[in-house]
Scaffold this active site. Structure first.
Site, mmCIF file in Angstrom:
data_model
loop_
_atom_site.group_PDB
_atom_site.id
_atom_site.type_symbol
_atom_site.label_atom_id
_atom_site.label_comp_id
_atom_site.label_asym_id
_atom_site.label_seq_id
_atom_site.Cartn_x
_atom_site.Cartn_y
_atom_site.Cartn_z
ATOM 1 N N GLU A 239 -8.546 11.066 -36.237
ATOM 2 C CA GLU A 239 -7.995 11.913 -37.288
ATOM 3 C C GLU A 239 -7.806 11.057 -38.541
ATOM 4 O O GLU A 239 -7.527 9.858 -38.457
ATOM 5 C CB GLU A 239 -6.641 12.440 -36.809
ATOM 6 C CG GLU A 239 -5.864 13.276 -37.810
ATOM 7 C CD GLU A 239 -4.471 13.628 -37.309
ATOM 8 O OE1 GLU A 239 -3.941 14.657 -37.749
ATOM 9 O OE2 GLU A 239 -3.912 12.868 -36.471
ATOM 10 N N LYS B 122 -7.337 21.762 -37.651
ATOM 11 C CA LYS B 122 -6.210 21.558 -36.733
ATOM 12 C C LYS B 122 -5.326 22.797 -36.666
ATOM 13 O O LYS B 122 -4.841 23.282 -37.697
ATOM 14 C CB LYS B 122 -5.410 20.347 -37.218
ATOM 15 C CG LYS B 122 -4.250 19.931 -36.333
ATOM 16 C CD LYS B 122 -3.572 18.715 -36.959
ATOM 17 C CE LYS B 122 -2.419 18.200 -36.119
ATOM 18 N NZ LYS B 122 -1.751 17.057 -36.780
ATOM 19 N N CYS C 257 -4.724 15.462 -32.586
ATOM 20 C CA CYS C 257 -3.387 14.868 -32.528
ATOM 21 C C CYS C 257 -2.330 15.771 -31.885
ATOM 22 O O CYS C 257 -2.276 15.892 -30.661
ATOM 23 C CB CYS C 257 -2.977 14.422 -33.930
ATOM 24 S SG CYS C 257 -1.750 13.077 -33.927
#
Length: 262
Positions: free
Chosen positions: A40, A106, A142
């Site tokens: 990321e 995301k 994440c």
């Protein structure tokens, strides 16, 4: 499938970071990797002006990643930032090369531990998958690692390998949580998980507390939760050969996807 996790420490300079992508992709390709995963925020580290750095998927930075993937003959996954309509950005994973062209925004934003990612980032809405050598690969970023439903949805749609690109903040018990979560998500989706994080900035001479506060510890986990390979905190390339049909065998043996009620 032969894969590589390219653990780097991003800087605020997208073009410096692009050189890291080029070097690590070439190194991984020379070792036979078909898929090369970067963290990321590969484009620029957190703590930078993300809105200023953000570019559309047809912009110069993404275009350069496509060229790197094409030159190396691999599929590259790399974290970048793309503009949103309201002045915020999207935290995007670009997957490109060898016939692959996909992008994942995301979904689960890091509104936790006193931080509100949603103030500057617009959430994605849809899971994203692509194919490499006939195998389905799912994308996560994440904080997504804390949400088993996304991993199970990707597995339900055929993913036997799920990539997690992260910039995992350091802090009390955060390494324990990282190790536990990547193994748990593999086990409760009966998938291989390839988790690539930003390296620890102190290992490249930056002072403690420097953003991004990555911990490294990039890892590959098998579909029954077994830790197969893991790096320490320093930048490096992790290479792994994955027998992805083992995920099908795991799903036949531990039928959590078939047996779950919610």
């Amino acid at each position: 499938m032969h894969i590589a996790l390219a653990q780097i420490v991003s800087t605020p300079d997208p073009w410096h970071n692009l050189r890291l992508v080029e070097e690590r992709a070439a190194e991984a390709a020379a070792a036979g990797a078909r898929l090369v995963v970067f963290p990321e925020a590969t484009m620029c580290c957190f703590g930078s002006d993300l809105a200023a750095a953000a570019e559309p998927l047809d912009g110069r930075w993404a275009g350069a990643v496509r060229r790197i993937a094409a030159d190396a003959g691999v599929t590259v996954v790399a974290g970048m930032f793309t503009p949103a309509d309201d002045g915020r950005v999207r935290n995007t994973l670009l997957a490109t090369g060898n016939g692959v062209e996909a992008a994942y925004d995301k979904i689960h934003l890091y509104d936790a531990f006193g931080f509100a990612e949603s103030e500057s980032v617009e959430a994605g809405r849809e899971p994203v998958m692509f194919e490499v050598d006939g195998f389905t690969v799912g994308l996560t970023t994440c904080y997504d690692i804390r949400f088993p439903g996304l991993f199970q949805a990707l597995a339900e749609h055929g993913a036997t390998l799920i990539v997690t690109a992260a910039s995992w903040g350091s802090g009390p018990r955060k390494r324990e949580q990282w190790d536990l979560l990547i193994r748990a998500r593999a086990l409760d989706s009966t998938s291989f998980v390839a988790a690539c994080g930003q390296g620890d900035p102190t290992t490249v001479g930056l002072p403690p507390g420097t953003l991004p506060t990555g911990i490294g510890a990039s890892a590959v986990v098998g579909p029954l939760g077994q830790l197969l390979h893991q790096l320490d905190g320093r930048p490096g390339v992790l290479l792994a050969d994955l027998n992805l049909p083992e995920a099908d065998a795991a799903r036949a043996s531990v039928a959590v996807l078939a047996n779950r009620k919610w």
